[in-house]
Design a protein around this motif. Structure first.
Motif, mmCIF file in Angstrom:
data_model
loop_
_atom_site.group_PDB
_atom_site.id
_atom_site.type_symbol
_atom_site.label_atom_id
_atom_site.label_comp_id
_atom_site.label_asym_id
_atom_site.label_seq_id
_atom_site.Cartn_x
_atom_site.Cartn_y
_atom_site.Cartn_z
ATOM 1 N N LEU A 88 -10.410 3.898 -2.949
ATOM 2 C CA LEU A 88 -9.796 4.564 -1.834
ATOM 3 C C LEU A 88 -10.217 4.238 -0.506
ATOM 4 N N TYR A 89 -9.344 3.820 0.484
ATOM 5 C CA TYR A 89 -9.779 3.420 1.742
ATOM 6 C C TYR A 89 -8.952 4.074 2.866
ATOM 7 N N ASP A 90 -9.665 4.476 3.776
ATOM 8 C CA ASP A 90 -9.344 4.925 5.077
ATOM 9 C C ASP A 90 -8.393 3.881 5.756
ATOM 10 N N CYS B 117 0.756 -1.248 0.149
ATOM 11 C CA CYS B 117 0.038 -0.009 0.086
ATOM 12 C C CYS B 117 0.830 1.252 -0.033
ATOM 13 N N GLN B 118 0.237 2.364 -0.848
ATOM 14 C CA GLN B 118 1.012 3.415 -0.696
ATOM 15 C C GLN B 118 0.482 4.426 0.243
ATOM 16 N N LYS B 119 1.138 5.389 0.911
ATOM 17 C CA LYS B 119 0.592 6.544 1.756
ATOM 18 C C LYS B 119 -0.255 7.553 1.109
ATOM 19 N N ILE B 120 -1.266 7.944 1.035
ATOM 20 C CA ILE B 120 -2.337 8.835 0.510
ATOM 21 C C ILE B 120 -2.741 9.963 1.600
ATOM 22 N N ASP B 121 -2.366 11.113 1.427
ATOM 23 C CA ASP B 121 -2.959 12.266 2.312
ATOM 24 C C ASP B 121 -4.065 12.588 1.450
ATOM 25 N N CYS C 115 -5.270 7.942 3.939
ATOM 26 C CA CYS C 115 -5.722 6.813 3.166
ATOM 27 C C CYS C 115 -4.741 5.994 2.257
ATOM 28 N N THR C 116 -5.224 5.080 1.596
ATOM 29 C CA THR C 116 -4.558 4.329 0.566
ATOM 30 C C THR C 116 -5.564 3.900 -0.162
ATOM 31 N N GLY D 98 -6.960 15.301 1.238
ATOM 32 C CA GLY D 98 -7.488 16.691 2.045
ATOM 33 C C GLY D 98 -9.119 16.999 2.093
ATOM 34 N N CYS D 99 -9.330 17.806 2.893
ATOM 35 C CA CYS D 99 -10.649 18.464 2.862
ATOM 36 C C CYS D 99 -11.226 19.025 1.618
ATOM 37 N N ASP D 100 -10.231 19.281 0.692
ATOM 38 C CA ASP D 100 -10.748 19.753 -0.619
ATOM 39 C C ASP D 100 -10.897 18.769 -1.360
ATOM 40 N N ARG D 101 -10.666 17.368 -1.060
ATOM 41 C CA ARG D 101 -11.018 16.049 -1.683
ATOM 42 C C ARG D 101 -9.831 15.888 -2.632
#
Length: 380
Positions: A366-368, A225-229, A359-360, A231-234
């Motif tokens: 896209l998963y939490d 899995c790769q780290k995904i940030d 997320c990842t 944001g509030c802006d999606r």
């Protein structure tokens, strides 16, 4: 069997990838990827070393000592040495799908491969979750639950945390350390095993909660899995951080025991605390991103989940005060450069801190990170 000892069998089902780190990195010279669509293969290091030392020892030693970032990855080097694929396959311990992961930085073919953060494994190479990680999850929920019950009636600790945060005392390693210890002492240190030192862990009622390591888990359940940030802006920020994680649907089994002479909570209380903490995490954090799940039985486990699931600031303070204190936490514990790089100055304006959800991706969705469902299977 002692009547005061109660034993339970628990299951957590992974609803998203779950990562529990071993504190080890798998370097680009320690895994094999035969082409850009191929899985990542993890060789048995002993078998691989024995073969290479017997066939091309000088070249292997030179390769391993080559510290250049431009050095070839392991499979490229093996091809240069004309090592047959059948020999390589005989070393493979396990493999992981990489369909949603960018091994090459920004997708560039000539960019160096990335290190992989390894999942916790036992002496036989089987993934498992340590009892300490599981108990830590339960401790945080119980602490938040107790603080939630005291909210509004006991302001001493909340005032102390607010003052300490504003003064940013203690530096990176010790920021709010004394306040955190005071919280634990106030809630859990009810025993008189060492009355002269109330903060001594032997006084904690948590000694009566015994949580075992999980059963071993098949390596076939590991996925990269790769780290995904998020944001509030999606918007999604894909970071060059790769982790071994348990794929959704993985079942995690473990045993839990309660010593009723020490531990003042019943199994029903533990599940109530978990639900309280889950609702708090959702209402104060995940719903701002339209993420998470607003339902009971949800737990947040492992690394890479994010700040909110590891702290009790939200349970102790009002939303406004929690926002301010969290901002001070980041100011005090990371460098000014990183604070600005990650745009934490936006948190107060946005009304949410941190302003990204961890997320990842898995199978295109896209998963939490770190979400599971916990269930009591039976009383033993």
């Amino acid at each position: 069997m002692k009547d005061y000892l109660k034993h339970y069998r628990i299951r957590i089902t992974a609803l998203s990838p779950i990562y529990v780190g071993a504190g080890k990195l798998i370097g680009k010279k320690e895994y094999i990827r035969r082409n850009r669509r191929a899985p990542v293969e993890i060789p048995d290091q002993r078998k691989m070393a024995m073969f290479l030392l017997s066939s091309c020892a000088p070249a292997f030693e030179k390769y391993m000592l080559d510290g250049r970032s431009s050095a070839p990855d392991l499979y490229q080097w093996l091809q240069e040495q004309r090592i047959p694929d059948v020999a390589i396959s005989s070393w493979i311990q396990y493999s992981m799908d990489t369909g949603d992961t960018l091994i090459e930085a920004q997708g560039k073919k000539d960019a160096p491969q990335k290190e992989i953060q390894s999942f916790q494994k036992d002496a036989y190479g089987k993934p498992y979750i340590p009892g300490s990680s599981l108990k830590g999850m339960l401790r945080t929920a119980l602490l938040a639950w107790e603080l939630g019950k005291r909210s509004g009636s006991d302001t001493e600790l909340a005032d102390k945390v607010r003052r300490a945060a504003r003064e940013e005392r203690g530096g990176r390693g010790g920021f709010l350390k004394n306040e955190a210890e005071d919280l634990e002492c106030r809630i859990f240190h009810k025993l008189d095993r060492n009355p002269k030192k109330r903060k001594d862990a032997v006084n904690s009622v948590m000694a009566g909660l015994i949580v075992g390591d999980s059963d071993e888990i098949s390596v076939k359940r590991l996925v990269l899995c790769q780290k995904i940030d998020y944001g509030c802006d999606r918007k999604e920020g894909k970071l060059p951080i790769l982790r071994e994680a348990l794929q959704p649907g993985t079942e995690i089994f473990f045993d839990l025991s309660i010593d009723e002479t020490i531990f003042p909570y019943k199994i029903e209380d533990i599940f109530a605390a978990l639900d309280f903490f889950q609702e708090l995490c959702y209402e104060r954090f995940y719903k701002y991103f339209k993420r998470g799940r607003n339902e009971s039985g949800i737990v947040w486990l492992g690394g890479g989940v994010g700040f909110v699931s590891k702290t009790v600031i939200q349970a102790l303070l009002s939303p406004e005060d929690a926002l301010e204190v969290t901002d001070h936490v980041f100011r005090a514990t990371i460098s000014k450069k990183d604070y600005e790089k990650h745009k934490h100055e936006k948190d107060l304006q946005l009304g949410i801190s941190p302003h990204v959800c961890k997320c990842t991706y898995y199978l295109g969705e896209l998963y939490d990170m770190g979400m599971g469902r916990i269930e009591l299977l039976r009383r033993v």
